[in-house]
Design a protein around this motif. Structure first.
Motif, PDB file in Angstrom:
ATOM      1  N   UNK A  76      -7.325   7.621 -28.865  1.00  0.00           N
ATOM      2  CA  UNK A  76      -6.441   8.493 -29.760  1.00  0.00           C
ATOM      3  C   UNK A  76      -5.762   8.821 -29.730  1.00  0.00           C
ATOM      4  N   UNK A  77      -4.750   9.504 -30.373  1.00  0.00           N
ATOM      5  CA  UNK A  77      -3.257   9.838 -30.127  1.00  0.00           C
ATOM      6  C   UNK A  77      -3.372  11.448 -29.733  1.00  0.00           C
ATOM      7  N   UNK A  78      -2.302  11.870 -28.977  1.00  0.00           N
ATOM      8  CA  UNK A  78      -2.465  13.092 -28.653  1.00  0.00           C
ATOM      9  C   UNK A  78      -0.935  13.704 -28.328  1.00  0.00           C
ATOM     10  N   UNK A  90      -1.937   7.616 -25.197  1.00  0.00           N
ATOM     11  CA  UNK A  90      -3.211   7.273 -26.346  1.00  0.00           C
ATOM     12  C   UNK A  90      -3.636   6.785 -25.761  1.00  0.00           C
ATOM     13  N   UNK A  91      -5.199   7.392 -25.758  1.00  0.00           N
ATOM     14  CA  UNK A  91      -6.048   7.378 -24.388  1.00  0.00           C
ATOM     15  C   UNK A  91      -6.931   6.010 -25.863  1.00  0.00           C
ATOM     16  N   UNK A  92      -7.623   4.906 -24.638  1.00  0.00           N
ATOM     17  CA  UNK A  92      -8.527   4.186 -25.534  1.00  0.00           C
ATOM     18  C   UNK A  92      -8.869   3.101 -23.810  1.00  0.00           C
ATOM     19  N   UNK A  93     -10.257   2.416 -23.649  1.00  0.00           N
ATOM     20  CA  UNK A  93     -10.064   1.565 -22.919  1.00  0.00           C
ATOM     21  C   UNK A  93      -9.419   0.528 -22.845  1.00  0.00           C
ATOM     22  N   UNK A  94      -8.769   0.812 -21.584  1.00  0.00           N
ATOM     23  CA  UNK A  94      -7.820  -0.886 -21.375  1.00  0.00           C
ATOM     24  C   UNK A  94      -7.168  -0.870 -22.041  1.00  0.00           C
ATOM     25  N   UNK A 110      -3.055  -4.791 -23.490  1.00  0.00           N
ATOM     26  CA  UNK A 110      -4.711  -4.677 -22.918  1.00  0.00           C
ATOM     27  C   UNK A 110      -5.409  -5.177 -21.729  1.00  0.00           C
ATOM     28  N   UNK A 111      -5.937  -4.276 -20.724  1.00  0.00           N
ATOM     29  CA  UNK A 111      -5.943  -4.382 -19.449  1.00  0.00           C
ATOM     30  C   UNK A 111      -5.026  -5.319 -18.936  1.00  0.00           C
ATOM     31  N   UNK A 112      -3.690  -4.470 -18.964  1.00  0.00           N
ATOM     32  CA  UNK A 112      -1.794  -5.130 -18.319  1.00  0.00           C
ATOM     33  C   UNK A 112      -2.030  -6.329 -18.653  1.00  0.00           C
ATOM     34  N   UNK A 113      -2.530  -6.893 -19.861  1.00  0.00           N
ATOM     35  CA  UNK A 113      -1.838  -8.067 -20.680  1.00  0.00           C
ATOM     36  C   UNK A 113      -1.324  -7.667 -22.201  1.00  0.00           C
ATOM     37  N   UNK A 114       0.074  -8.763 -22.320  1.00  0.00           N
ATOM     38  CA  UNK A 114       0.504  -7.674 -23.362  1.00  0.00           C
ATOM     39  C   UNK A 114      -0.121  -8.286 -24.826  1.00  0.00           C
ATOM     40  N   UNK A 115      -0.285  -7.897 -25.860  1.00  0.00           N
ATOM     41  CA  UNK A 115      -1.718  -8.586 -26.740  1.00  0.00           C
ATOM     42  C   UNK A 115      -0.243  -8.443 -27.613  1.00  0.00           C
ATOM     43  N   UNK A 116       1.154  -7.415 -28.072  1.00  0.00           N
ATOM     44  CA  UNK A 116       1.374  -7.166 -29.459  1.00  0.00           C
ATOM     45  C   UNK A 116       3.120  -6.502 -28.873  1.00  0.00           C
ATOM     46  N   UNK A 117       3.660  -6.746 -30.378  1.00  0.00           N
ATOM     47  CA  UNK A 117       4.352  -6.155 -29.699  1.00  0.00           C
ATOM     48  C   UNK A 117       5.009  -5.620 -31.387  1.00  0.00           C
TER      49      UNK A 117
END
Length: 164
Positions: A76-78, A90-94, A110-117
């Motif tokens: 969710x983006x609010x 941004x609210x999301x799990x991890x 995601x959980x502290x690891x960069x998954x995208x830029x």
């Protein structure tokens, strides 16, 4: 690592994007609803199957957007209440976004690891973004985040231009 490029079509009603790979082949299509309440953006694969949906919540004091991937709400983006500069969360799990996402220059973790830029491409006709995918399992979510943030920005720009 995989590079994708998102290009918004300039003269489209409702908002349309094409996501291409490095060889400039279409990978995803994004189509925004036109004259529909609530406003939605549909992310589709090359077979035109919907794989993600971004929906603006109606009747909310502050703007809120929901992102679903394969029928599951993932984030969710609010907009948060502030007096000066617009602030969003941004609210999301991890899932976290670090950097200047208002200028489309940020990393998705995601959980502290960069998954995208994500970086904005300058000097192009229409909005264009370069998206580096480090974890291909997160590809759809990262593309949906970029489209949702672009939608938030467009909504904010329309509200501010209507106020003047």
């Amino acid at each position: 690592m995989k590079n994708l490029f998102i290009k918004q079509k300039v003269f489209s009603l409702g908002g349309k994007f094409t996501v291409k790979d490095q060889q400039e082949k279409d990978v995803y299509f994004v189509e925004g609803s036109f004259m529909k309440i609530p406003k939605t953006f549909s992310l589709m694969n090359t077979a035109r199957d919907e794989i993600a949906l971004i929906t603006k919540k109606m009747f909310s004091f502050l703007p809120k957007f929901f992102v679903e991937v394969n029928g599951q709400e993932v984030l969710t983006i609010k907009k948060e209440f502030s007096f000066f500069k617009p602030r969003y969360s941004i609210d999301a799990a991890g899932i976290e976004v670090h950097g200047n996402w208002w200028d489309m220059d940020f990393k998705v973790l995601q959980h502290g690891e960069v998954v995208g830029q994500v970086t904005k491409e300058w000097f192009t006709w229409g909005d264009s973004y370069k998206v580096q995918i480090m974890n291909e399992e997160m590809e759809t979510i990262i593309i949906a985040i970029v489209v949702a943030i672009d939608c938030v920005k467009a909504d904010e720009a329309a509200a501010s231009s209507a106020a003047t």
